[in-house]
Design an enzyme around this catalytic site. Structure first.
Site, mmCIF file in Angstrom:
data_model
loop_
_atom_site.group_PDB
_atom_site.id
_atom_site.type_symbol
_atom_site.label_atom_id
_atom_site.label_comp_id
_atom_site.label_asym_id
_atom_site.label_seq_id
_atom_site.Cartn_x
_atom_site.Cartn_y
_atom_site.Cartn_z
ATOM 1 N N GLU A 181 0.805 -1.224 0.000
ATOM 2 C CA GLU A 181 0.000 0.000 0.000
ATOM 3 C C GLU A 181 0.840 1.278 0.000
ATOM 4 O O GLU A 181 0.647 2.176 0.828
ATOM 5 C CB GLU A 181 -0.982 -0.028 1.181
ATOM 6 C CG GLU A 181 -1.845 -1.294 1.146
ATOM 7 C CD GLU A 181 -2.913 -1.367 2.231
ATOM 8 O OE1 GLU A 181 -2.860 -0.570 3.174
ATOM 9 O OE2 GLU A 181 -3.803 -2.224 2.118
ATOM 10 N N GLU A 288 -5.948 -10.588 -2.257
ATOM 11 C CA GLU A 288 -6.869 -10.520 -1.111
ATOM 12 C C GLU A 288 -8.317 -10.378 -1.565
ATOM 13 O O GLU A 288 -9.088 -9.586 -1.014
ATOM 14 C CB GLU A 288 -6.513 -9.322 -0.209
ATOM 15 C CG GLU A 288 -5.077 -9.303 0.243
ATOM 16 C CD GLU A 288 -4.706 -8.119 1.130
ATOM 17 O OE1 GLU A 288 -5.601 -7.408 1.614
ATOM 18 O OE2 GLU A 288 -3.499 -7.910 1.334
HETATM 19 C C1 XIL Z 1 -6.232 -7.027 7.584
HETATM 20 C C2 XIL Z 1 -6.682 -8.264 8.289
HETATM 21 O O1 XIL Z 1 -7.679 -8.914 7.539
HETATM 22 C C3 XIL Z 1 -7.192 -7.910 9.643
HETATM 23 O O2 XIL Z 1 -7.514 -9.074 10.355
HETATM 24 C C4 XIL Z 1 -6.150 -7.095 10.387
HETATM 25 O O3 XIL Z 1 -6.680 -6.646 11.562
HETATM 26 C C5 XIL Z 1 -5.726 -5.889 9.598
HETATM 27 O O4 XIL Z 1 -5.293 -6.306 8.331
HETATM 28 N N1 XIL Z 1 -4.997 -4.898 3.186
HETATM 29 C C6 XIL Z 1 -3.976 -5.720 3.574
HETATM 30 C C7 XIL Z 1 -4.225 -6.756 4.590
HETATM 31 O O5 XIL Z 1 -2.887 -5.669 3.016
HETATM 32 O O6 XIL Z 1 -3.066 -7.059 5.326
HETATM 33 C C8 XIL Z 1 -5.342 -6.334 5.503
HETATM 34 O O7 XIL Z 1 -5.627 -7.402 6.382
HETATM 35 C C9 XIL Z 1 -6.564 -5.964 4.699
HETATM 36 C C10 XIL Z 1 -6.274 -4.823 3.804
#
Ligand code: XIL
Length: 381
Positions: A181, A288
């Protein structure tokens, strides 16, 4: 677009263990999900009729494709036999949702503790899943110890963090999200964060990739970001960043697109974004995927459940099709962000209404309409 900045909070200890809370959530959801399940039934024969109650009725997701199909989870989920059964059957890869992030490993006093990260990598590999690791450097994971370091010690500590993590899991993970990010929320330039302030806006990214490559010569090294499908402007900034990084000699060897989809974006936008990412010839990770039915902000949501599901399945199918169309050497993996709806980070968000269905399986482990969307998208190539 998905506004997930507000959601990226540290999971509670309860979430990390997932046990009691997860079970309570599942019970609540079984009741609330009934109308959605009915809808799924009508739309799709494979999830319907007697099959609704037989988890084995749909083929394993991973059997539909030749590339790795991933999911994520936390270590508590490995104690849940239903989760383990679904994960083993449907997936071939695993991304630790939390345990390899900086806040899980490095204390605010600068102490390393690998108990949780070692455990989750071991658990995933024990059930036959390859591991994709996330994340080495992330603007959201600052650390008080790092913040307090004087300039004279900062760079060495930064290098050491990356060398320690990437070195420790060398040979155990296929790839790393090296920087997560980096692009600003609205796509206007890069994020301002601890790392960029200390090491320069592109500088911290280039350095992270170089250090990761030294520590793990074999892992695929990803620049991972989100809203790339949802916001063309953000995709553009991301693509220009990749160009600059490659020109600067940074060993970026994979591009990760999180794909927390906004199901209301126009048709074609997802396909175009995957095509644009693929032009570098690097492996692509849909890293994701989830597709919330809930609108964030904007006009009051008058869509019916059926409309939302139709939007969701159309966009997910488009993504699956675009990914399937890539040359096989560019198909690193296709990862969904959780197994069952009740495992989703969206369901842990304060704004959740208990009915969202952003993932492939419902609380009972049965296929959601999203399963057929993936199947149809994957089958198109
Ligand atoms: C999120 C997880 O799903 C949560 O459980 C945690 O509290 C925070 O992170 N983008 C990402 C992931 O790169 O690492 C994030 O995951 C969701 C958004």
């Amino acid at each position: 677009m998905r506004d997930h900045e507000a959601m990226q909070t540290r999971p509670s200890s309860g979430e990390r263990e997932m046990s009691a809370e997860g079970a309570a959530l599942s019970r609540r959801t079984v009741m609330l999900a009934a109308p959605l399940a009915l809808m799924a039934c009508r739309r799709d024969a494979i999830a319907g009729e007697a099959g609704q109650t037989k988890p084995g009725v749909v083929p394993p997701l991973k059997s539909l494709v030749r590339f790795p199909i991933g999911t994520c989870g936390m270590s508590g989920q490995f104690d849940d036999p239903a989760w383990v059964a679904l994960a083993r059957r449907n997936f071939s890869q695993f991304t630790p949702e939390w345990e390899m992030k900086m806040e899980a490993v490095l204390s605010d006093q600068g102490r390393y503790d690998f108990t949780a990260s070692d455990r989750i990598v071991r658990l995933a590999r024990e059930i036959g899943l390859s591991v994709h690791a996330t994340t080495l450097i992330w603007y959201l994971q600052s650390n008080a110890w790092f913040e307090a370091l004087p300039a004279s010690r900062f760079t060495a500590a930064y290098d050491q963090w990356i060398a320690t993590m990437a070195g420790r899991y060398r040979g155990q993970v296929r790839g790393w999200d090296v920087v997560n990010e980096a692009v600003a929320e609205d796509g206007n330039g890069l994020r301002d964060c601890l790392w960029s302030r200390r090491l320069g806006p592109d500088g911290y990214i280039v350095r992270a990739f170089q250090q990761a490559r030294i520590a793990d010569p074999d892992a695929v090294l990803f620049l991972n970001d989100y809203n790339l499908e949802n916001l063309p402007r953000k995709l553009d900034t991301y693509l220009r960043l990749v160009e600059r990084l490659l020109r600067a000699g940074a060993p970026v060897t994979g591009l990760g697109t999180q794909s927390h989809l906004d199901i209301e974006i126009p048709a074609g936008q997802i396909r175009r974004s995957i095509e644009a990412l693929a032009r570098f010839g690097l492996p692509i990770h849909v890293s994701e995927l989830d597709a919330s039915l809930r609108r964030e902000g904007g006009a009051p949501d008058m869509r019916s459940g059926a409309q939302r599901t139709a939007q969701q399945t159309a966009r997910v199918e488009e993504l699956a099709e675009a990914f399937s169309a890539l040359p096989s050497q560019q198909q690193y993996a296709f990862t969904v962000w959780g197994v069952r709806d009740t495992d989703s980070w969206y369901r842990r968000d304060a704004r959740d209404d208990g009915r969202d269905s952003p993932l492939v399986f419902n609380a009972a482990g049965q296929a959601n309409p999203m399963f057929s969307a993936l199947r149809d998208g994957f089958a198109a190539h």
